[in-house]
Design a protein around this motif. Structure first.
Motif, mmCIF file in Angstrom:
data_model
loop_
_atom_site.group_PDB
_atom_site.id
_atom_site.type_symbol
_atom_site.label_atom_id
_atom_site.label_comp_id
_atom_site.label_asym_id
_atom_site.label_seq_id
_atom_site.Cartn_x
_atom_site.Cartn_y
_atom_site.Cartn_z
ATOM 1 N N UNK A 10 106.294 70.332 119.342
ATOM 2 C CA UNK A 10 106.164 71.791 119.368
ATOM 3 C C UNK A 10 105.511 72.334 118.101
ATOM 4 N N UNK A 11 105.762 71.682 116.950
ATOM 5 C CA UNK A 11 105.278 72.215 115.672
ATOM 6 C C UNK A 11 104.048 71.485 115.146
ATOM 7 N N UNK A 12 103.791 70.264 115.604
ATOM 8 C CA UNK A 12 102.633 69.530 115.108
ATOM 9 C C UNK A 12 102.824 69.013 113.700
ATOM 10 N N UNK B 61 97.803 66.745 117.218
ATOM 11 C CA UNK B 61 98.345 66.833 115.869
ATOM 12 C C UNK B 61 98.056 65.542 115.124
ATOM 13 N N UNK B 62 97.500 65.673 113.918
ATOM 14 C CA UNK B 62 97.323 64.523 113.035
ATOM 15 C C UNK B 62 98.581 64.396 112.188
ATOM 16 N N UNK B 63 99.275 63.277 112.291
ATOM 17 C CA UNK B 63 100.541 63.075 111.579
ATOM 18 C C UNK B 63 100.495 61.747 110.844
ATOM 19 N N UNK B 64 101.602 61.428 110.179
ATOM 20 C CA UNK B 64 101.724 60.181 109.416
ATOM 21 C C UNK B 64 100.579 60.041 108.411
ATOM 22 N N UNK B 65 100.289 61.176 107.699
ATOM 23 C CA UNK B 65 99.228 61.175 106.683
ATOM 24 C C UNK B 65 97.893 60.731 107.256
#
Length: 520
Positions: A239-241, A462-466
């Protein structure tokens, strides 16, 4: 003779008196004895009556105590019977509940057995199809070998030779480009170092963070945030990205994300959920939507506060709102809203020293980076975008030109243009104001999301984990499971072709179907 007679008479009289006194005393003693006997009998009778009275009173008290004990026993027995009745009622309710659960389990077992049978039939059908596809692929390969006049090994060898040659050529070009960029950046960096040594400026550090910490009331809250099989934490991240990190940090969780607005929405949402206590996917989505609306309101307040702090009035409300959005933008890790406020003050100081209207200078300085509020939505340099926005919302021509010229996209024409340009350089060049590595990192994450969003049927990405993972959420009505597989492969190939990155990037595609109904 007479004397003797008188003496005898006297003696007889004395004897008679003695005898009479004796008789009198005897009668008196008898009367006293009788009186004592009567008194003693009376005392005995009184004692006997008092004993009877005490006996009756003791008997009455004993009967009263016995009656009270009987009442207490009956009351206690009534309470026990009531408790037993409640226990029997609860036991009957539990028996009914167990019966219902047994019926539900039996129904579920029947459904599972039916599904197992259906899955078995589908597996057999798939095996048959797979065999047919393998046979068709073998036939097509033989046909291709006949048409091309090459065997499979010969075609592989030619392809490998072509790929190796192309890779060597690309590697050579990349090496030359890197060497050229390195020489240019080294010269530019040396010039910046010399300039900074000449114009050191003491000011606050303005480096942005990429993580936020949310304090928890207790360690058990971590389990509730994670949820059963991780469904709550997945719902929050989707939901938040952002990336929610739950580690050994006592009574705290870490929110990681390159976008400050998403991180702030996630922080406020998580604090609301912790305070509310109801943490489940539907509630998470509701809270995130509500917090997103509140953040939009806070953006407007931030813009109004900035204009108040600088002392600039009469700015169009839409420009004020765009100014507030700069609170969640950064340039080389420097917060753009704080940078704009600082440029406004520096412009006002320099304008006052040069005898120019300081209010006009502060206005131009505050609005000089307004284009960065929408530069991720509109193509072009942010200075020219800001020029168009200022012109659209009726800013004066000299203010509009100062915005467009602060990076020399247009040549400076007035002293105001030069003042804004110098203030912008001074604010960005002071020690600790910027960090180029973080900006390039954020830009790479934005490019990752842009590649994912370019595909049909993508709802959010969403781009996550750096930047080591891209999480893509599909619209289930517009895509299928096969589309999800193809999108993951296409995005991975696109990233390999267009981006430079260390290590590897994981592409995760999520397609979730929900059925919602309401009991009325």
């Amino acid at each position: 003779m007479n004397e003797a007679l008188w003496l005898l008479v006297a003696l007889l009289a004395a004897g008679g008196g003695v005898a009479a006194g004796y008789v009198f005393r005897k009668k008196q003693a008898a009367a006293r004895l009788q009186s004592v006997e009567i008194l003693s009998q009376k005392i005995v009778d009184d004692a006997r009556r008092e004993a009877e009275t005490l006996k009756k009173e003791a008997l009455i008290q004993a009967k009263d105590q016995l009656y009270q004990l009987k009442l207490e026993f009956e009351h206690e027995g009534k309470e026990r019977r009531a408790e037993l009745a409640q226990v029997e009622k609860r036991l009957s309710q539990k028996e009914e509940l167990l019966d219902k659960r047994a019926e539900a389990l039996e129904t579920r077992e029947n459904e599972l057995s039916r599904r197992e049978t259906s899955v078995g039939d589908k597996e057999k059908h798939l095996e048959k199809k797979r065999a047919e596809i393998d046979q068709m692929a073998s036939q097509q390969k033989e046909m291709l070998e006949r048409i091309a006049g090459l065997t499979q090994d010969e075609a592989k060898a030619q392809l490998e030779e072509s790929v190796v040659s192309e890779a060597r050529h690309e590697a050579a070009k990349t090496i030359r480009r890197i060497e050229s960029e390195t020489r240019e950046s080294a010269a530019k960096k040396s010039q910046e170092i010399l300039a900074l040594a000449c114009k050191r400026y003491a000011g606050d550090y303005a480096v942005e963070k990429t993580v936020s910490v949310v304090n928890l009331p207790s360690e058990e809250m971590k389990g509730r945030i994670i949820g059963r099989e991780g469904r709550n934490i997945r719902a929050i991240e989707a939901a938040c990205g952002i990336d929610l990190i739950i580690d050994d940090t006592p009574e705290a969780v870490i929110i990681s994300g390159f976008n400050p607005m998403r991180r702030e929405i996630a922080r406020l949402s998580l604090e609301r959920l912790i305070s509310d206590g109801r943490i489940h996917p539907a509630r998470i989505e509701e809270i995130v939507k509500k917090v997103s609306t509140e953040v939009e309101a806070s953006i407007k307040e931030a813009g109004e506060q900035a204009t108040f702090d600088v002392g600039v009035h009469g700015i169009h409300p839409e420009l004020v709102k765009l100014l507030g959005r700069l609170r969640y933008r950064s340039s080389y890790s420097q917060n753009v809203l704080q940078h704009s406020i600082e440029v406004a003050f520096l412009s006002g100081i320099m304008a006052a020293e040069l005898g120019i209207n300081p209010k006009q200078a502060r206005r131009a300085g505050l609005l000089h980076d307004i284009g960065k509020a929408v530069d991720h939505e509109i193509e072009g340099p942010h200075a020219l975008i800001g020029q168009d926005l200022a012109k659209r919302f009726n800013e004066k021509p000299h203010i509009v030109h100062a915005i467009a010229a602060h990076h020399e996209d247009l040549p400076p024409e007035t002293v105001l243009d030069v003042i804004v340009q110098a203030a912008d350089a001074l604010s960005g060049a002071r020690p600790g104001a910027r960090r180029e590595m973080l900006e390039s990192y954020v830009k790479r994450l934005e490019e990752l999301e842009a590649i994912a969003n370019a595909h049909h049927g993508v709802a959010n990405s969403y781009a996550i984990q750096a930047g080591r993972e891209v999480r893509i959420v599909l619209e289930p009505e517009k895509t299928s499971d096969e589309d999800a597989v193809m999108i993951s492969r296409d995005v991975a190939r696109k990233i390999e072709e267009e981006l430079m990155y260390p290590g590897q990037i994981k592409v995760t595609v999520i397609r979730e179907t929900r059925a919602v109904d309401f009991a009325k």
